[in-house]
Design a protein around this motif. Structure first.
Motif, PDB file in Angstrom:
ATOM      1  N   TRP A 216       0.840  -1.194   0.000  1.00 60.32           N
ATOM      2  CA  TRP A 216       0.000   0.000   0.000  1.00 60.32           C
ATOM      3  C   TRP A 216       0.876   1.245   0.000  1.00 60.32           C
ATOM      4  O   TRP A 216       1.963   1.255   0.574  1.00 60.32           O
ATOM      5  CB  TRP A 216      -0.903   0.011   1.233  1.00 60.32           C
ATOM      6  CG  TRP A 216      -1.837  -1.141   1.269  1.00 60.32           C
ATOM      7  CD1 TRP A 216      -2.895  -1.369   0.424  1.00 60.32           C
ATOM      8  CD2 TRP A 216      -1.819  -2.242   2.180  1.00 60.32           C
ATOM      9  NE1 TRP A 216      -3.520  -2.548   0.753  1.00 60.32           N
ATOM     10  CE2 TRP A 216      -2.889  -3.105   1.831  1.00 60.32           C
ATOM     11  CE3 TRP A 216      -1.014  -2.587   3.271  1.00 60.32           C
ATOM     12  CZ2 TRP A 216      -3.165  -4.279   2.523  1.00 60.32           C
ATOM     13  CZ3 TRP A 216      -1.278  -3.749   3.959  1.00 60.32           C
ATOM     14  CH2 TRP A 216      -2.333  -4.577   3.583  1.00 60.32           C
ATOM     15  N   PRO A 217       0.403   2.324  -0.617  1.00 62.38           N
ATOM     16  CA  PRO A 217       1.176   3.576  -0.613  1.00 62.38           C
ATOM     17  C   PRO A 217       1.394   4.059   0.818  1.00 62.38           C
ATOM     18  O   PRO A 217       0.574   3.805   1.701  1.00 62.38           O
ATOM     19  CB  PRO A 217       0.283   4.543  -1.409  1.00 62.38           C
ATOM     20  CG  PRO A 217      -0.637   3.684  -2.197  1.00 62.38           C
ATOM     21  CD  PRO A 217      -0.846   2.439  -1.389  1.00 62.38           C
ATOM     22  N   PRO A 218       2.492   4.778   1.058  1.00 59.27           N
ATOM     23  CA  PRO A 218       2.752   5.290   2.413  1.00 59.27           C
ATOM     24  C   PRO A 218       1.636   6.228   2.882  1.00 59.27           C
ATOM     25  O   PRO A 218       0.892   6.789   2.077  1.00 59.27           O
ATOM     26  CB  PRO A 218       4.080   6.044   2.254  1.00 59.27           C
ATOM     27  CG  PRO A 218       4.683   5.522   0.997  1.00 59.27           C
ATOM     28  CD  PRO A 218       3.546   5.133   0.115  1.00 59.27           C
ATOM     29  N   GLY A 219       1.555   6.393   4.190  1.00 63.76           N
ATOM     30  CA  GLY A 219       0.561   7.300   4.755  1.00 63.76           C
ATOM     31  C   GLY A 219      -0.701   6.572   5.140  1.00 63.76           C
ATOM     32  O   GLY A 219      -0.675   5.421   5.590  1.00 63.76           O
ATOM     33  N   TYR A 220      -1.852   7.220   4.919  1.00 65.29           N
ATOM     34  CA  TYR A 220      -3.124   6.658   5.361  1.00 65.29           C
ATOM     35  C   TYR A 220      -3.443   5.311   4.722  1.00 65.29           C
ATOM     36  O   TYR A 220      -3.935   4.402   5.408  1.00 65.29           O
ATOM     37  CB  TYR A 220      -4.261   7.642   5.101  1.00 65.29           C
ATOM     38  CG  TYR A 220      -4.194   8.875   5.961  1.00 65.29           C
ATOM     39  CD1 TYR A 220      -4.241   8.789   7.351  1.00 65.29           C
ATOM     40  CD2 TYR A 220      -4.065  10.135   5.399  1.00 65.29           C
ATOM     41  CE1 TYR A 220      -4.166   9.911   8.145  1.00 65.29           C
ATOM     42  CE2 TYR A 220      -3.986  11.277   6.190  1.00 65.29           C
ATOM     43  CZ  TYR A 220      -4.041  11.156   7.568  1.00 65.29           C
ATOM     44  OH  TYR A 220      -3.960  12.261   8.352  1.00 65.29           O
ATOM     45  N   PRO A 221      -3.198   5.104   3.404  1.00 62.12           N
ATOM     46  CA  PRO A 221      -3.509   3.778   2.836  1.00 62.12           C
ATOM     47  C   PRO A 221      -2.759   2.645   3.531  1.00 62.12           C
ATOM     48  O   PRO A 221      -3.322   1.591   3.793  1.00 62.12           O
ATOM     49  CB  PRO A 221      -3.087   3.922   1.365  1.00 62.12           C
ATOM     50  CG  PRO A 221      -3.213   5.381   1.077  1.00 62.12           C
ATOM     51  CD  PRO A 221      -2.789   6.056   2.351  1.00 62.12           C
ATOM     52  N   ARG A 222      -1.473   2.869   3.831  1.00 60.62           N
ATOM     53  CA  ARG A 222      -0.698   1.817   4.496  1.00 60.62           C
ATOM     54  C   ARG A 222      -1.190   1.592   5.923  1.00 60.62           C
ATOM     55  O   ARG A 222      -1.293   0.454   6.393  1.00 60.62           O
ATOM     56  CB  ARG A 222       0.788   2.157   4.487  1.00 60.62           C
ATOM     57  CG  ARG A 222       1.667   1.056   5.058  1.00 60.62           C
ATOM     58  CD  ARG A 222       3.131   1.333   4.784  1.00 60.62           C
ATOM     59  NE  ARG A 222       3.394   1.349   3.352  1.00 60.62           N
ATOM     60  CZ  ARG A 222       4.514   1.804   2.802  1.00 60.62           C
ATOM     61  NH1 ARG A 222       5.475   2.295   3.575  1.00 60.62           N
ATOM     62  NH2 ARG A 222       4.682   1.780   1.489  1.00 60.62           N
ATOM     63  N   GLU A 223      -1.502   2.674   6.626  1.00 60.76           N
ATOM     64  CA  GLU A 223      -2.007   2.537   7.987  1.00 60.76           C
ATOM     65  C   GLU A 223      -3.321   1.765   7.998  1.00 60.76           C
ATOM     66  O   GLU A 223      -3.517   0.840   8.790  1.00 60.76           O
ATOM     67  CB  GLU A 223      -2.194   3.913   8.626  1.00 60.76           C
ATOM     68  CG  GLU A 223      -2.641   3.846  10.077  1.00 60.76           C
ATOM     69  CD  GLU A 223      -2.826   5.210  10.713  1.00 60.76           C
ATOM     70  OE1 GLU A 223      -3.247   5.253  11.892  1.00 60.76           O
ATOM     71  OE2 GLU A 223      -2.565   6.227  10.041  1.00 60.76           O
ATOM     72  N   LEU A 224      -4.238   2.134   7.101  1.00 63.16           N
ATOM     73  CA  LEU A 224      -5.521   1.427   7.018  1.00 63.16           C
ATOM     74  C   LEU A 224      -5.327  -0.024   6.610  1.00 63.16           C
ATOM     75  O   LEU A 224      -5.967  -0.933   7.154  1.00 63.16           O
ATOM     76  CB  LEU A 224      -6.446   2.122   6.014  1.00 63.16           C
ATOM     77  CG  LEU A 224      -7.237   3.315   6.526  1.00 63.16           C
ATOM     78  CD1 LEU A 224      -7.939   4.019   5.373  1.00 63.16           C
ATOM     79  CD2 LEU A 224      -8.257   2.869   7.555  1.00 63.16           C
ATOM     80  N   GLY A 225      -4.429  -0.253   5.638  1.00 63.23           N
ATOM     81  CA  GLY A 225      -4.190  -1.618   5.183  1.00 63.23           C
ATOM     82  C   GLY A 225      -3.704  -2.518   6.303  1.00 63.23           C
ATOM     83  O   GLY A 225      -4.157  -3.656   6.447  1.00 63.23           O
ATOM     84  N   LEU A 226      -2.793  -2.010   7.138  1.00 60.24           N
ATOM     85  CA  LEU A 226      -2.269  -2.822   8.233  1.00 60.24           C
ATOM     86  C   LEU A 226      -3.249  -2.913   9.399  1.00 60.24           C
ATOM     87  O   LEU A 226      -3.262  -3.917  10.119  1.00 60.24           O
ATOM     88  CB  LEU A 226      -0.923  -2.264   8.693  1.00 60.24           C
ATOM     89  CG  LEU A 226       0.229  -2.567   7.721  1.00 60.24           C
ATOM     90  CD1 LEU A 226       1.459  -1.746   8.047  1.00 60.24           C
ATOM     91  CD2 LEU A 226       0.569  -4.050   7.718  1.00 60.24           C
ATOM     92  N   LEU A 227      -4.084  -1.901   9.598  1.00 62.62           N
ATOM     93  CA  LEU A 227      -5.153  -2.038  10.582  1.00 62.62           C
ATOM     94  C   LEU A 227      -6.081  -3.182  10.204  1.00 62.62           C
ATOM     95  O   LEU A 227      -6.500  -3.975  11.046  1.00 62.62           O
ATOM     96  CB  LEU A 227      -5.950  -0.734  10.686  1.00 62.62           C
ATOM     97  CG  LEU A 227      -5.312   0.413  11.469  1.00 62.62           C
ATOM     98  CD1 LEU A 227      -6.119   1.691  11.264  1.00 62.62           C
ATOM     99  CD2 LEU A 227      -5.231   0.080  12.961  1.00 62.62           C
ATOM    100  N   LEU A 228      -6.403  -3.276   8.900  1.00 63.11           N
ATOM    101  CA  LEU A 228      -7.320  -4.311   8.422  1.00 63.11           C
ATOM    102  C   LEU A 228      -6.648  -5.678   8.314  1.00 63.11           C
ATOM    103  O   LEU A 228      -7.319  -6.711   8.415  1.00 63.11           O
ATOM    104  CB  LEU A 228      -7.890  -3.919   7.058  1.00 63.11           C
ATOM    105  CG  LEU A 228      -8.820  -2.701   7.041  1.00 63.11           C
ATOM    106  CD1 LEU A 228      -9.096  -2.261   5.617  1.00 63.11           C
ATOM    107  CD2 LEU A 228     -10.120  -3.012   7.759  1.00 63.11           C
ATOM    108  N   SER A 229      -5.334  -5.706   8.115  1.00 59.08           N
ATOM    109  CA  SER A 229      -4.636  -6.972   7.882  1.00 59.08           C
ATOM    110  C   SER A 229      -3.979  -7.546   9.128  1.00 59.08           C
ATOM    111  O   SER A 229      -3.721  -8.753   9.193  1.00 59.08           O
ATOM    112  CB  SER A 229      -3.555  -6.787   6.809  1.00 59.08           C
ATOM    113  OG  SER A 229      -4.126  -6.421   5.584  1.00 59.08           O
ATOM    114  N   GLN A 230      -3.684  -6.692  10.125  1.00 62.33           N
ATOM    115  CA  GLN A 230      -2.979  -7.164  11.323  1.00 62.33           C
ATOM    116  C   GLN A 230      -3.724  -6.827  12.614  1.00 62.33           C
ATOM    117  O   GLN A 230      -4.071  -7.718  13.382  1.00 62.33           O
ATOM    118  CB  GLN A 230      -1.562  -6.557  11.371  1.00 62.33           C
ATOM    119  CG  GLN A 230      -0.622  -7.081  10.312  1.00 62.33           C
ATOM    120  CD  GLN A 230      -0.268  -8.541  10.503  1.00 62.33           C
ATOM    121  OE1 GLN A 230      -0.191  -9.042  11.621  1.00 62.33           O
ATOM    122  NE2 GLN A 230      -0.045  -9.253   9.409  1.00 62.33           N
TER     123      GLN A 230
END
Length: 572
Positions: free
Chosen positions: A390-404
């Motif tokens: 995921w791109p850095p910033g909010y997309p990566r934060e959201l992606g890892l919230l949903l994945s981890q």
């Protein structure tokens, strides 16, 4: 009674379609039957409506499906093939056996709120809703699993205490084949950001409709004894308001230790329940028997859940046999300023590097210390690489919230404690809500802005009762550990555990002895750090000094000991 099942798959000679439907028929009694390249042994218990044997398909469901029953799932698979998974909404783990094609399929919902654990070894395979099924417990202890549990306080990335045993990744359809698992995503979080301009008022109106429909969908599937875990914050009071609008009779509950402190969750929750006409009860989070709490965490959590500080409250609630439990888990709460690196983003979602093990590894033999560090570091680097998609910033934060964070830290706690007798419902994690959230501009995601605005718009009286200032039910675990006498500890040390092969009980004894009462200076330092940390994250401090660095969470000595003692009991 909740559904539990285990399927054991042993290689056999491949069968033709006609042969697959002859001989011993499919059954849930543990009697082997043929299926494609497998001999299948299926053990299941639970409500009849969660088990189906049709001429062509066998299905087992743990959890809840919305707007569709199990017969509807079979028909959807017949009509749509593998695309059926994308069309399911619910909180579930599902096993599907295709008797005609010989396929074995497993899947969970998009956030893995119910788990399927898998092992594929030596040509054989097992799938189970329990991480402690016999075939799994016979495996060696997982070094990466132990490392994760001790440094993070939970099993990150689908790990378990047993080598080779993992929970199946969410939002994917998994086919068990003789050569291994074939996993294909059936849904990807839409984290590309805004695809079109959207006015704030329109975003609030759209989210309001999505939240109302998400709650209504779950209310339709609920039974007669609906409970809501009610704190003093935004999320659960928003759910209480939404549930009240549907006319649902809700029993709310909150936690306390002894008496409710002013401004605490339980005090605020009591006033909120009165405001919305709900019956409310206050449950004692911890009753003062540490050894009992440890054993309960081991027995219920099974090493798959973080240590539950409110285990005594959940035991009290289970005795009341609730049918359904609504909870306020959500992923709207991204940081006001974008996180600057993948490492910082992992710190945010409570995935920390092996350095957090130093309190323990300094006391272990070097080979054991090095092996634990190496095993968890390899896993950590895999999660780090996962975030790079995921791109850095909010997309990566959201992606890892949903994945981890959600599937491996928060939701296992709900499944293993609140979900033992009740069906768990998380409306804020509805698929339509998640897909809407992924299209929002960053300013509406920061600090739950869009959720707070929408809930207040739906219910102008939402903040009639002020927000809680403190949880008010946190036990002093340092004091509780020190309060246990050597005589009380002795039965625990006398019971052998497989963890002893890695961590000698004497190491744990020395750590307990090292606790000591914190000095006045240490207590003052910790309090000052806490106050300064809160001040550093205020809007004014962010404007003056920029965004603070999100640092890795290093386990405290009491926290490390609670994890160690629980894991030792799990592996006994």
């Amino acid at each position: 009674m909740k559904t539990h099942f285990t399927v054991s798959l042993t290689p056999s000679a491949p069968l033709g379609p006609a042969e697959a439907l002859t001989g011993q028929p499919a059954n849930f009694t543990g009697t082997p039957f043929p299926l494609g390249p497998w001999q299948v042994q299926l053990d299941a218990q639970g409500p009849q409506e969660h088990r189906r044997i049709a001429p062509d398909l066998v299905a087992l469901l743990r959890g809840t499906l919305y707007d569709r029953d199990l017969d509807g799932v079979l028909e959807l698979y017949r009509h749509s093939g593998d695309d059926f998974a994308r069309q399911l909404e619910g909180s579930f783990a599902l096993l599907l056996l295709d008797l005609r094609s010989g396929r074995v399929l497993g899947l969970t919902d998009r956030l893995g709120s119910h788990k399927l654990y898998a092992l594929h070894e030596g040509g054989r395979a097992w799938l189970s809703t329990s991480p402690a099924t016999q075939a799994f417990r016979q495996r060696p202890v997982s070094l990466a699993g132990v490392g994760s549990y001790l440094v993070n306080g939970y099993m990150a990335n689908g790990l378990t205490p047993y080598e080779g045993v993992r929970s199946l990744s969410p939002r994917a359809l998994h086919e068990v084949r003789p050569e291994g698992l074939d996993s294909r995503p059936y849904w990807r979080p839409p984290l590309e950001g805004p695809t079109r301009a959207i006015r704030d008022a329109d975003a609030r109106a759209e989210l309001a409709g999505l939240l109302q429909r998400a709650v209504q969908r779950r209310v339709r599937a609920a039974g007669s004894r609906v409970h809501l875990s009610l704190s003093g914050g935004y999320d659960s009071r928003g759910l209480l308001s939404l549930l009240t609008r549907t006319g649902t009779q809700v029993q709310t509950f909150s936690y306390t230790l002894n008496t409710a402190a002013p401004g605490s969750d339980s005090g605020v929750a009591t006033r909120l329940a009165a405001q919305y006409g709900a019956q409310h009860q206050t449950l004692v989070a911890y009753r003062g028997d540490l050894l009992s709490a440890l054993r309960l965490n081991a027995r219920w959590g099974q090493g798959a859940s973080a240590y539950c500080e409110e285990a005594d409250a959940w035991a009290e609630l289970e005795a009341q046999a609730p049918t359904d439990l609504f909870t306020g888990e959500q992923v709207f709460e991204v940081q006001p300023s974008p996180l600057r690196s993948s490492v910082e983003t992992l710190n945010r979602v409570r995935v920390s590097p092996a350095g957090g093990l130093h309190l323990l590894t300094d006391r272990l033999p070097p080979p054991v210390s090095q092996a634990l560090n190496a095993a968890w570091t390899q896993e950590y680097e895999g999660v780090l690489a996962q975030g790079e998609q995921w791109p850095p910033g909010y997309p990566r934060e959201l992606g890892l919230l949903l994945s981890q964070y959600e599937p491996y830290f928060l939701l296992p706690w709900r499944e293993h404690f609140g979900g033992r007798s009740a069906q768990i419902h998380t409306p804020y994690l509805d698929t339509d809500v998640l897909e809407f959230l992924g299209r929002l501009p960053a300013r509406l995601l920061a600090d739950k802005a869009i959720l707070k605005q929408t809930l207040r718009q739906l219910d102008p009286a939402l903040l009639q009762v002020p927000l809680a200032r403190t949880q008010g039910y946190e036990a002093d675990w340092r004091a509780e550990l020190m309060r246990v006498t050597p005589e009380q500890w002795e039965p625990l040390w006398a019971a052998p555990s497989r963890l002893d092969e890695l961590i000698n009980p004497e190491v744990i004894r020395h750590l307990i002895a090292a606790l000591g009462a914190p000095s006045v200076q240490q207590s003052a330092y910790v309090s000052a750090r806490r106050v300064l940390g809160r001040a550093r994250r205020t809007p004014l401090a962010r404007r003056l000094f920029g965004a603070p660095l999100y640092r890795a969470k290093t386990p405290s000595l009491p926290g490390l000991l609670l994890s160690l003692l629980t894991l030792r009991e799990v592996l006994s």
